[in-house]
Design a protein around this motif. Structure first.
Motif, mmCIF file in Angstrom:
data_model
loop_
_atom_site.group_PDB
_atom_site.id
_atom_site.type_symbol
_atom_site.label_atom_id
_atom_site.label_comp_id
_atom_site.label_asym_id
_atom_site.label_seq_id
_atom_site.Cartn_x
_atom_site.Cartn_y
_atom_site.Cartn_z
ATOM 1 N N LYS A 167 0.827 -1.203 0.000
ATOM 2 C CA LYS A 167 0.000 0.000 0.000
ATOM 3 C C LYS A 167 0.864 1.258 0.000
ATOM 4 O O LYS A 167 0.533 2.256 -0.647
ATOM 5 C CB LYS A 167 -0.927 -0.002 1.212
ATOM 6 C CG LYS A 167 -1.963 -1.108 1.168
ATOM 7 C CD LYS A 167 -2.663 -1.294 2.502
ATOM 8 C CE LYS A 167 -3.354 -0.035 2.945
ATOM 9 N NZ LYS A 167 -3.998 -0.216 4.270
ATOM 10 N N SER A 170 2.256 3.267 -3.013
ATOM 11 C CA SER A 170 1.407 4.227 -3.723
ATOM 12 C C SER A 170 1.929 5.660 -3.537
ATOM 13 O O SER A 170 1.703 6.518 -4.378
ATOM 14 C CB SER A 170 -0.032 4.121 -3.220
ATOM 15 O OG SER A 170 -0.098 4.489 -1.858
ATOM 16 N N LEU A 171 2.652 5.908 -2.434
ATOM 17 C CA LEU A 171 3.139 7.265 -2.184
ATOM 18 C C LEU A 171 4.222 7.673 -3.177
ATOM 19 O O LEU A 171 4.526 8.859 -3.328
ATOM 20 C CB LEU A 171 3.682 7.406 -0.760
ATOM 21 C CG LEU A 171 2.742 7.088 0.396
ATOM 22 C CD1 LEU A 171 3.218 7.749 1.664
ATOM 23 C CD2 LEU A 171 1.329 7.500 0.099
ATOM 24 N N SER A 173 3.902 7.773 -6.112
ATOM 25 C CA SER A 173 3.265 8.562 -7.169
ATOM 26 C C SER A 173 3.413 10.058 -6.904
ATOM 27 O O SER A 173 3.342 10.860 -7.830
ATOM 28 C CB SER A 173 1.785 8.189 -7.282
ATOM 29 O OG SER A 173 1.097 8.548 -6.101
ATOM 30 N N THR A 181 -1.131 3.472 -8.398
ATOM 31 C CA THR A 181 -1.898 4.614 -7.889
ATOM 32 C C THR A 181 -1.640 5.881 -8.703
ATOM 33 O O THR A 181 -2.555 6.675 -8.942
ATOM 34 C CB THR A 181 -1.570 4.867 -6.404
ATOM 35 O OG1 THR A 181 -1.926 3.711 -5.664
ATOM 36 C CG2 THR A 181 -2.325 6.061 -5.850
ATOM 37 N N GLN A 185 -4.527 7.959 -10.465
ATOM 38 C CA GLN A 185 -4.762 9.378 -10.206
ATOM 39 C C GLN A 185 -4.862 10.150 -11.520
ATOM 40 O O GLN A 185 -5.721 11.002 -11.702
ATOM 41 C CB GLN A 185 -3.627 9.920 -9.328
ATOM 42 C CG GLN A 185 -3.893 11.297 -8.743
ATOM 43 C CD GLN A 185 -3.189 12.383 -9.534
ATOM 44 O OE1 GLN A 185 -2.172 12.119 -10.174
ATOM 45 N NE2 GLN A 185 -3.733 13.587 -9.486
ATOM 46 N N LEU A 195 -14.987 6.740 -9.274
ATOM 47 C CA LEU A 195 -15.406 5.473 -8.687
ATOM 48 C C LEU A 195 -14.932 4.272 -9.498
ATOM 49 O O LEU A 195 -14.375 3.315 -8.958
ATOM 50 C CB LEU A 195 -16.933 5.454 -8.539
ATOM 51 C CG LEU A 195 -17.453 4.323 -7.656
ATOM 52 C CD1 LEU A 195 -16.902 4.449 -6.242
ATOM 53 C CD2 LEU A 195 -18.970 4.318 -7.646
ATOM 54 N N PHE A 198 -11.247 3.855 -9.176
ATOM 55 C CA PHE A 198 -10.944 3.402 -7.828
ATOM 56 C C PHE A 198 -11.198 1.907 -7.685
ATOM 57 O O PHE A 198 -10.393 1.164 -7.123
ATOM 58 C CB PHE A 198 -11.784 4.182 -6.814
ATOM 59 C CG PHE A 198 -11.663 3.674 -5.404
ATOM 60 C CD1 PHE A 198 -10.599 4.054 -4.605
ATOM 61 C CD2 PHE A 198 -12.618 2.809 -4.879
ATOM 62 C CE1 PHE A 198 -10.479 3.585 -3.308
ATOM 63 C CE2 PHE A 198 -12.498 2.333 -3.589
ATOM 64 C CZ PHE A 198 -11.430 2.727 -2.801
ATOM 65 N N ALA A 201 -8.399 -0.016 -9.587
ATOM 66 C CA ALA A 201 -7.108 0.046 -8.905
ATOM 67 C C ALA A 201 -7.185 -0.685 -7.566
ATOM 68 O O ALA A 201 -6.263 -1.423 -7.190
ATOM 69 C CB ALA A 201 -6.697 1.499 -8.685
ATOM 70 N N GLY A 202 -8.319 -0.500 -6.860
ATOM 71 C CA GLY A 202 -8.491 -1.194 -5.589
ATOM 72 C C GLY A 202 -8.414 -2.700 -5.766
ATOM 73 O O GLY A 202 -7.807 -3.397 -4.945
ATOM 74 N N TYR A 205 -4.846 -3.912 -5.841
ATOM 75 C CA TYR A 205 -4.198 -3.984 -4.529
ATOM 76 C C TYR A 205 -4.762 -5.125 -3.688
ATOM 77 O O TYR A 205 -4.026 -5.836 -3.007
ATOM 78 C CB TYR A 205 -4.335 -2.650 -3.786
ATOM 79 C CG TYR A 205 -3.407 -1.597 -4.336
ATOM 80 C CD1 TYR A 205 -2.048 -1.602 -4.000
ATOM 81 C CD2 TYR A 205 -3.861 -0.616 -5.204
ATOM 82 C CE1 TYR A 205 -1.186 -0.642 -4.507
ATOM 83 C CE2 TYR A 205 -3.014 0.345 -5.715
ATOM 84 C CZ TYR A 205 -1.675 0.333 -5.366
ATOM 85 O OH TYR A 205 -0.829 1.273 -5.863
ATOM 86 N N LEU A 206 -6.086 -5.307 -3.752
ATOM 87 C CA LEU A 206 -6.677 -6.402 -2.986
ATOM 88 C C LEU A 206 -6.142 -7.741 -3.470
ATOM 89 O O LEU A 206 -5.846 -8.626 -2.669
ATOM 90 C CB LEU A 206 -8.207 -6.368 -3.103
ATOM 91 C CG LEU A 206 -8.905 -5.343 -2.221
ATOM 92 C CD1 LEU A 206 -10.414 -5.443 -2.400
ATOM 93 C CD2 LEU A 206 -8.544 -5.555 -0.755
ATOM 94 N N THR A 209 -2.806 -8.214 -2.054
ATOM 95 C CA THR A 209 -2.920 -8.556 -0.641
ATOM 96 C C THR A 209 -3.250 -10.026 -0.462
ATOM 97 O O THR A 209 -2.651 -10.718 0.363
ATOM 98 C CB THR A 209 -4.021 -7.699 0.014
ATOM 99 O OG1 THR A 209 -3.708 -6.332 -0.207
ATOM 100 C CG2 THR A 209 -4.113 -7.959 1.498
ATOM 101 N N PHE A 210 -4.210 -10.524 -1.271
ATOM 102 C CA PHE A 210 -4.615 -11.917 -1.119
ATOM 103 C C PHE A 210 -3.480 -12.861 -1.505
ATOM 104 O O PHE A 210 -3.293 -13.901 -0.877
ATOM 105 C CB PHE A 210 -5.881 -12.200 -1.924
ATOM 106 C CG PHE A 210 -7.101 -11.569 -1.315
ATOM 107 C CD1 PHE A 210 -7.332 -11.677 0.058
ATOM 108 C CD2 PHE A 210 -8.004 -10.855 -2.084
ATOM 109 C CE1 PHE A 210 -8.440 -11.093 0.641
ATOM 110 C CE2 PHE A 210 -9.119 -10.264 -1.508
ATOM 111 C CZ PHE A 210 -9.341 -10.379 -0.138
ATOM 112 N N VAL C 68 -6.605 -1.442 0.442
ATOM 113 C CA VAL C 68 -6.425 -0.453 -0.624
ATOM 114 C C VAL C 68 -5.616 0.725 -0.087
ATOM 115 O O VAL C 68 -5.806 1.134 1.053
ATOM 116 C CB VAL C 68 -7.818 0.010 -1.115
ATOM 117 C CG1 VAL C 68 -7.715 1.224 -1.993
ATOM 118 C CG2 VAL C 68 -8.517 -1.123 -1.840
ATOM 119 N N LEU C 76 -10.236 9.198 -4.472
ATOM 120 C CA LEU C 76 -11.635 8.869 -4.769
ATOM 121 C C LEU C 76 -12.558 9.943 -4.195
ATOM 122 O O LEU C 76 -13.442 10.449 -4.886
ATOM 123 C CB LEU C 76 -11.999 7.509 -4.184
ATOM 124 C CG LEU C 76 -13.508 7.182 -4.224
ATOM 125 C CD1 LEU C 76 -13.963 6.903 -5.647
ATOM 126 C CD2 LEU C 76 -13.862 6.002 -3.334
#
Lengths: 236, 260, 234
Positions: A167, A170-171, A173, A181, A185, A195, A198, A201-202, A205-206, A209-210, C68, C76
């Motif tokens: 996560k 992402s900074l 960027s 990210t 953006q 939306l 988002f 992109a979400g 990341y998910l 994570t998985f 996220v 967002l």
């Protein structure tokens, strides 16, 4: 109404940022691991100077925002450009990629150091005494007893830390690096369809994570042979 | 101990009480009452339903069938989802505030001192004046022998002291009936006597008490009546001197033989 | 100009502006934390409730927000909020980009993010609750609201306090991300100072020192609160 074309274009564009996200993650986890091991050693060494140095490092990097650390390294060090050029370091600090990697590694290293330290301290005293009693030299004792027990103890917290590094990439960027990210953006600013972008992109990341959680479970099982089902005795 | 006169009114009664957990029938038609000033010991092996019986009386458990009467007030029911629930929450709270409960594991509120535990319900449930409640709580703590512990937190007391504080907490509500759910079972053996001594003093004061217990000496010497539960039914019910000297139920005889 | 005059409170000094911005950071974090407490409390209640749809929604919320990047959430709300406002304004005939208040976006984002973490803290604390103490409260005739207020809430708060301290620390540092919306909090003010004096290191270092002061003070405050809450614990 769902605009499938737009989603497909978005996913394709975001996919272009994935290699950068992954390489930042892998690089900073690896470098951060080394820093963490050094800092944890410093805290546990019993030597006052290394203990204080490690404490200071952990205190500063856990007590300030990652974004400030990134800006300090990337923009801040520009203030010392002549000196850095003289030392031949400018080509490193000029690159946003290396600055982001360094900041991420320093940051996660500080958090991970505390995880490592806690894990080493959690090794039961009896296990160490038993090792010493059968004549293990210190290094062997560390390698054969402390390390495996501590690794298993550290794993859940370490896994969470790796996820937070994903996560945190992402900074990057904010200093012009176009990872997932950053691309998201840009797409949002162009399309104003916040939306949809988002969600895409979400999902990236998910998914990451998985994958990490899955890998973690596998390592955990590998490190915990005592928790596997008992072997069934075969009939003769 | 001398039993109260049979002309005294009933302080608490249950009639044909049924309770099951899933398929397990815990109470299969229990009818039991206690007159004012009567001390009833409820015996039985574990799983016989004796704790559930107490918990049904102050409605910590909802019995599926039967009546619960405290004083002159019978619990009102209404049907819900094939079963029933108390019809009036305010009535449930009112009945509970008239029935004092002492738990096996004390259940003192760990974030409040002993004194605060005792005055909590009188102040916040009964709406009485704090100063008055504090004075009364101090007297109650002196009565159970822990006046010096008023500002201690429960975790800093021994089990026996915690249970005596819990008894003071129950008494502070001026209950018409006291329910004791195995009050000495969680205590170290050397702490049991100090709690039993307090309970004996309460019995001598003429309090109405239902006591689920394994303490045979208490049942024989302090209780007026003994009730023996087996698999959710009452197997034996009579004056304590009679049931111990000449038990009618074979199961109770076996229980006594095993227990002593 | 030396770093001291630059960061001082005299003419041409940025000290006052930085301190003011630090206050904005604090206010932003505090509001975000409170919004997060409400959201987290609701999500924890939903997770603990028997209703499957509620549980599913709350699980989705916490999994999503913890997986996220926080920056993405801010984007967002910032861009999405503007777009939504623009559409509403469009109904009234207005056109063009409509900016949403950056402070509000920041509070909403930090609240939504920290709510996901606080939900787990509250849930864990509730599950650690001693049922016997709740039962004792029912047994003396306390009604539900009274039990919640006098027994459950204080006990849960005590257990939750260390976890809430962690969430607060994370949130304080996350608040720096809100600088991307242009809100003049501590990091943004440092950026402005760095840009106009061309001394970025000095300004980012000063910002880092102020963040360090705030997080250290918070650590101290929470350990005091924990010591107070632990009274009566074994």
């Amino acid at each position: 109404m769902i605009d499938l074309d737009f989603l497909a274009t978005t996913v394709r564009a975001l996919l272009g940022g994935l290699p950068l996200t992954l390489s930042l993650t892998a690089g900073s986890v690896a470098l951060g691991g080394v820093l963490a091991a050094l800092a944890a050693w410093g805290r546990l060494s019993g030597l006052a100077p290394s203990d204080w140095l490690a404490r200071l490092y952990i205190f500063v990097f856990r007590g300030t925002p990652l974004l400030v650390q990134i800006f300090l390294i990337y923009y801040g060090l520009g203030q010392f450009r002549p000196a850095l050029q003289a030392w031949g370091l400018w080509s490193f600090f000029r690159e946003p990629y290396w600055c982001a990697l360094l900041a991420l590694a320093l940051n996660t290293g500080a958090y991970t150091a505390e995880i490592f330290r806690g894990a080493v301290l959690s090794v039961p005293h009896g296990a160490l005494v038993a090792g010493r009693a059968c004549g293990m030299p210190r290094l062997l004792l560390f390698r054969r007893v402390t390390l495996p027990l501590a690794a298993r103890q550290a794993l859940p917290a370490y896994g969470n830390e790796v996820i937070s590094v994903v996560k945190a990439t992402s900074l990057a960027s904010t200093i012009t690096l176009m990872e997932v990210t950053g691309i998201a953006q840009k797409l949002i600013a162009q399309s104003f369809r916040a939306l949809e972008v988002f969600v895409c992109a979400g999902a990236f990341y998910l998914a990451l994570t998985f994958v990490i959680i899955g890998a973690l479970r596998a390592v955990e099982a590998w490190l915990s042979p005592d928790l596997r089902p008992r072997p069934v005795a075969r009939p003769a | 101990m001398l039993a109260p006169s049979p002309t005294r009114p009933e302080a608490v009664a249950v009639r044909d009480l049924h309770k099951h957990f899933g398929r397990l029938e815990v109470l299969r038609g229990i009818s039991l009452s206690a007159r004012e000033g009567e001390v009833v010991a409820i015996l039985g092996s574990s799983g016989s339903g004796k704790s559930t019986l107490l918990r049904c009386i102050n409605l910590l458990e909802v019995p599926e069938g039967g009546e619960v009467v405290v004083g002159d007030e019978a619990v009102a029911w209404r049907a819900r989802r094939g079963g029933r629930v108390p019809a009036d929450r305010a009535q449930v709270d009112r009945i509970r505030s008239r029935v004092g409960m002492v738990f096996q594991s004390f259940n003192l509120w760990s974030h409040r001192t002993v004194l605060e535990n005792v005055i909590e319900a009188p102040v916040h449930v009964q709406g009485r004046k704090k100063a008055e409640c504090v004075a009364e709580a101090e007297a109650l703590l002196a009565k159970v022998g822990i006046a010096d512990k008023r500002d201690h937190y429960p975790a800093h007391l021994s089990g026996g002291q915690q249970q005596r504080a819990a008894i003071a907490r129950a008494l502070a509500m001026h209950p018409r009936v006291l329910l004791f759910d195995e009050p000495t079972s969680a205590l170290d053996p050397e702490r049991v006597a100090e709690v039993l001594r307090v309970m004996r003093a309460l019995a001598e004061e003429g309090r109405t008490m239902l006591v689920v217990t394994h303490e045979m000496a208490f049942a024989r010497d302090v209780a007026h009546r003994v009730v023996f539960l087996h698999e959710g039914r009452i197997e034996e019910d009579g004056p304590s001197e009679q049931v111990f000297s000449a038990p009618r139920s074979e199961r109770f005889r076996q229980f006594l033989a095993r227990g002593e | 100009m030396s770093a001291f005059t630059l960061l001082g409170f005299g003419p041409g000094g940025w000290g006052g502006a930085l301190l003011l911005a630090a206050l904005t950071t604090l206010a932003l974090s505090l509001c975000g934390f409170l919004v997060g407490a409400v959201l987290g409390g609701l999500a924890a209640a939903a997770k603990l409730s028997g209703a499957a749809p509620l549980r599913l929604a709350a699980d989705g919320y916490t999994t999503l927000l913890r997986g996220v990047p926080d920056l993405l959430v801010i984007y967002l709300l910032y861009f999405g909020g503007s777009a939504a406002l623009g559409q509403v304004a469009g109904l009234f005939g207005a056109t063009g980009f409509i900016g949403v208040p950056a402070f509000g976006v920041g509070v909403a984002a930090l609240g939504i993010i920290s709510g996901a973490y606080q939900a787990e803290v509250f849930r864990g604390a509730y599950l650690a609750l001693d049922r016997g103490q709740v039962e004792a409260a029912r047994a003396v005739g306390m009604h539900r609201g009274l039990i919640l207020r006098r027994v459950v809430a204080p006990l849960v708060a005590r257990t939750a306090l260390p976890g809430l301290g962690n969430v607060w620390q994370i949130l304080l540092k996350d608040s720096a991300l809100v600088s991307v919306t242009g809100l003049v909090e501590l990091l943004r003010q440092a950026q402005v100072g760095a840009g106009s004096t061309r001394q970025p290191f000095t300004f980012y270092l000063a910002a880092a020192a102020l963040y360090l002061a705030i997080t250290s003070l918070s650590t101290w405050g929470f350990s005091r609160a924990e010591a107070h809450a632990r009274r009566g614990a074994p």
